[in-house]
Design a protein around this motif. Sequence first.
Motif, short mmCIF file in Angstrom:
data_model
loop_
_atom_site.label_atom_id
_atom_site.label_comp_id
_atom_site.label_asym_id
_atom_site.label_seq_id
_atom_site.Cartn_x
_atom_site.Cartn_y
_atom_site.Cartn_z
N ILE A 416 -9.88 -23.04 46.66
CA ILE A 416 -9.99 -23.82 47.89
C ILE A 416 -11.22 -23.40 48.67
O ILE A 416 -11.48 -22.21 48.85
N PHE A 417 -11.97 -24.39 49.10
CA PHE A 417 -13.10 -24.14 49.99
C PHE A 417 -13.12 -25.26 51.03
O PHE A 417 -13.51 -26.38 50.74
N ARG A 418 -12.64 -24.95 52.22
CA ARG A 418 -12.59 -25.98 53.27
C ARG A 418 -14.01 -26.37 53.66
O ARG A 418 -14.84 -25.51 53.92
N ASP A 419 -14.24 -27.66 53.71
CA ASP A 419 -15.58 -28.15 54.00
C ASP A 419 -15.49 -29.45 54.79
O ASP A 419 -15.03 -30.48 54.26
N PRO A 420 -15.92 -29.44 56.06
CA PRO A 420 -15.82 -30.66 56.88
C PRO A 420 -16.76 -31.77 56.45
O PRO A 420 -16.69 -32.88 56.96
N GLU A 421 -17.66 -31.48 55.49
CA GLU A 421 -18.60 -32.49 55.03
C GLU A 421 -18.10 -33.26 53.81
O GLU A 421 -18.79 -34.13 53.29
N ILE A 422 -16.90 -32.94 53.34
CA ILE A 422 -16.34 -33.57 52.14
C ILE A 422 -15.27 -34.58 52.53
O ILE A 422 -14.37 -34.28 53.33
N LYS A 423 -15.33 -35.77 51.97
CA LYS A 423 -14.39 -36.84 52.31
C LYS A 423 -12.94 -36.44 52.03
O LYS A 423 -12.02 -36.79 52.79
N GLN A 424 -12.73 -35.73 50.92
CA GLN A 424 -11.35 -35.38 50.53
C GLN A 424 -10.68 -34.45 51.55
O GLN A 424 -9.45 -34.29 51.51
N SER A 425 -11.44 -33.86 52.44
CA SER A 425 -10.86 -33.03 53.50
C SER A 425 -10.07 -33.87 54.51
O SER A 425 -9.30 -33.32 55.30
N TYR A 426 -10.28 -35.19 54.48
CA TYR A 426 -9.67 -36.08 55.48
C TYR A 426 -8.74 -37.13 54.87
O TYR A 426 -8.05 -37.83 55.62
N GLU A 427 -8.70 -37.27 53.55
CA GLU A 427 -7.94 -38.33 52.92
C GLU A 427 -6.50 -37.87 52.67
O GLU A 427 -6.24 -37.06 51.78
N VAL A 428 -5.57 -38.40 53.47
CA VAL A 428 -4.18 -37.93 53.46
C VAL A 428 -3.21 -39.11 53.35
O VAL A 428 -3.59 -40.26 53.59
N PRO A 429 -1.96 -38.84 53.00
CA PRO A 429 -0.97 -39.91 52.93
C PRO A 429 -0.35 -40.22 54.29
O PRO A 429 -0.30 -39.36 55.17
N LEU A 430 0.11 -41.45 54.43
CA LEU A 430 1.00 -41.82 55.53
C LEU A 430 1.94 -42.89 55.02
O LEU A 430 1.50 -43.89 54.43
N PHE A 431 3.25 -42.66 55.21
CA PHE A 431 4.23 -43.67 54.84
C PHE A 431 5.39 -43.65 55.82
O PHE A 431 5.65 -42.64 56.50
N VAL A 432 6.08 -44.79 55.89
CA VAL A 432 7.23 -44.94 56.79
C VAL A 432 8.43 -45.38 55.96
O VAL A 432 8.34 -46.32 55.15
N VAL A 433 9.54 -44.66 56.14
CA VAL A 433 10.82 -45.00 55.53
C VAL A 433 11.77 -45.38 56.66
O VAL A 433 11.77 -44.74 57.71
N ALA A 434 12.59 -46.41 56.48
CA ALA A 434 13.52 -46.82 57.54
C ALA A 434 14.77 -47.44 56.94
O ALA A 434 14.77 -47.90 55.78
N SER A 435 15.83 -47.46 57.73
CA SER A 435 17.11 -47.99 57.26
C SER A 435 17.03 -49.49 56.98
O SER A 435 17.88 -50.03 56.26
N ASP A 436 16.01 -50.17 57.53
CA ASP A 436 15.89 -51.61 57.29
C ASP A 436 14.68 -51.97 56.44
O ASP A 436 14.31 -53.14 56.34
N ILE A 437 14.03 -50.98 55.84
CA ILE A 437 12.93 -51.27 54.90
C ILE A 437 13.51 -51.33 53.49
O ILE A 437 14.05 -50.34 52.99
N ASN A 438 13.39 -52.48 52.86
CA ASN A 438 14.02 -52.70 51.56
C ASN A 438 13.03 -52.96 50.43
O ASN A 438 13.42 -53.42 49.36
#
Length: 514
Positions: A416-438
């Motif tokens: 691991i080498f943290r680098d603020p100049e690399i795109k992959q340092s910022y590319e993360v998941p986001l998802f939403v699960v809900a009782s009415d999402i089918n």
Amino acid sequence: MSLTADKKIFKYNNDKKYISIIKIIILILSSFFSAWVFQYICFGRPTFIVSAFFFCLVLSLYDKSRLGLNIFTLLLALVYPAAKVFGSGVVQTAALDVVLTTNFEETVGFHEVLPSYLLIQGGAIFVVYLLLIIFNKRLSVKLSGIKRLYSYLVTAVACICVCIYGYKAFEPRVSEMIEAYSFIVDEQEPKETDFKILSQISKYDNYVVIIGESMRSDFMSTYGFPLKTTPFIDKMNKHYISNFISPAPNTTISVPRFLSLTVDGKLQDNNNAVTMAKLAGFDTHWISSQGYSGISCSSAGRVARYADHKTFVPVQNDFVLLPIIEKTLKDNHKKVIFVHIVGSHENPCSKLFGYPNNYKYNVGKVMNCYLATYNKTDEFVHKVVEMLKATSKSYSLVYFADHGLNFVESSGGYKIFRDPEIKQSYEVPLFVVASDINDNHEYEVTRSAFNMIDFYASWLGVKTNLTRDDYDIFTAESDENPLVADYENTLNPYNEKKDGIKASDVFKKMVDAK
């Protein structure tokens, strides 16, 4: 006087002259090393004025008086690998957060996952400077032609110049660090929020926000990685963003911005998702496996202090949080639970706590452990969703990771080498699960985390004086060229960052090694 005696005197004077010259050279080299290491660690860049100051300081001190300076420089050499990771020096709030919330075990783990060449560089600086000290000690001839009073005067002038320069260079960073530290030690109530709830139609009984750690989207099988790193999340009915961009490359800067309002690049951490939920009548909980000092964590703690109930467990094992979450869900109040997990934080091997690691590929121990932490986080999310279902109440859960990680090849594998100049340092998941999402649907949009405060308002079913009405994170137009913050809180376009090692590169190496 005989000719032989004259030759001896001449030889003695020459030897003395050469020794003095050698000593001056050694002092120049030692002052250069002191200045260079000091500047790199504090400023992240060299400056002539600091080098001149160190040289004057070294010349003006007695041999014995240089002991403190020598010890100081040797200690700086040990900090050098960490300074390289921070990139712009360690005098910044990001470093303060690390110092306040880590211990010896974490420090060792951090250095274990660093690329070998950084540790070698730090060790080389230490050894070279130690040799300079030894040579300087053995050459004990006093320097001639340097008046002590004059050298003190020069040093005093240099000190004044360095103080002026240092104030201009450090003042913004130091002020920010003082503000962060003052917040930590201040036992008064946190600053009052500016939020006002204009209307409210909440859809669910239970809301859960899981803040992941150091998880990149491209290593998730949900996002196309060939190995099943997230099998439970893959199958869940959910809505997820294809290209979600974290606001910063580390927890200290990203978590407050994920949860709070940012106006013209300036964080307003009193106007955050926790205060919004409280004003909307929800019971708010903060449950965390991050930070040995709990509420004193200068990043997440700034937002966590606003919660009605706060729990920080003393071990960095995310599964320890599960019984706490289950107990909290049994409460009949409508609630919002913020869960801050350790996830894939370095050292990933130390975050497994006996969890099985089924990855034995020729990509190094760190990468194999990193992939195993995805399995662990995947199971953690699955268990929380099952708990929500078991309550028989309506629910919604959002998961995102605070930032990604940059990897470099090292010693036959990856580290691991943290680098603020690399795109992959910022590319993360986001998802939403809900009782009415089918359905299980990926929305192919680019989304900036700086808009998350609008998402929380829409998600919680409230309209406020500070957020956009009816914002839909999934169907809104893509955020063109989102901004991201570096370690100095400077905003830069994400699109101007460069690509680092991709998950597909790692997988190719796995396949080729078979």
